[in-house]
Design a protein around this motif. Structure first.
Motif, PDB file in Angstrom:
ATOM      1  N   GLU A  20      -7.877   4.046 -11.501  1.00  0.00           N
ATOM      2  CA  GLU A  20      -7.183   2.778 -11.769  1.00  0.00           C
ATOM      3  C   GLU A  20      -5.940   2.964 -12.637  1.00  0.00           C
ATOM      4  N   ASP A  24      -2.047   2.398 -11.297  1.00  0.00           N
ATOM      5  CA  ASP A  24      -1.139   1.524 -12.047  1.00  0.00           C
ATOM      6  C   ASP A  24       0.134   2.272 -12.454  1.00  0.00           C
ATOM      7  N   SER A  29      -1.463   0.264  -5.306  1.00  0.00           N
ATOM      8  CA  SER A  29      -2.768  -0.366  -5.475  1.00  0.00           C
ATOM      9  C   SER A  29      -3.864   0.687  -5.498  1.00  0.00           C
ATOM     10  N   ARG A  30      -4.994   0.329  -6.080  1.00  0.00           N
ATOM     11  CA  ARG A  30      -6.153   1.230  -6.111  1.00  0.00           C
ATOM     12  C   ARG A  30      -6.600   1.552  -4.690  1.00  0.00           C
TER      13      ARG A  30
END
Length: 67
Positions: A20, A24, A29-30
Motif C-alpha cells: 500500500e 501510494d 492503485s493497489r
C-alpha cells in the motif's frame, strides 16, 4: 517482460516497503500494483519510471537490461 513483476516485488520487499505505501508513493492503485507484480499487466512507461524512482534503481534494471 516475464520477470518484471518478480523484480519489483523483490526490490520492494528488500527495502521493507509494504504494497500500500509503495503503490501510494508510485501514484498507482493497489490493484494496479498487484496486477503488475503478478504479471497480469505491464506498467506504462511513466509508471515504470515512478516505480524505479521509488525503488532507487534504473528502469533498465527492472527490465533486466543490466542497467
Amino acid at each position: 517482460m516475464p520477470n518484471l513483476g518478480k523484480l519489483i516485488v523483490h526490490e520492494r520487499m528488500r527495502r521493507g516497503i509494504g504494497p500500500e505505501p509503495f503503490a501510494d508513493a508510485c501514484g498507482i492503485s493497489r490493484q494496479t500494483l498487484y496486477r503488475i507484480e503478478t504479471g497480469e499487466c505491464e506498467p506504462s512507461l511513466p509508471s515504470l519510471r515512478k516505480i524505479a524512482r521509488v525503488l532507487h534503481v534504473s528502469p533498465g534494471k527492472l527490465l533486466d537490461l543490466g542497467a
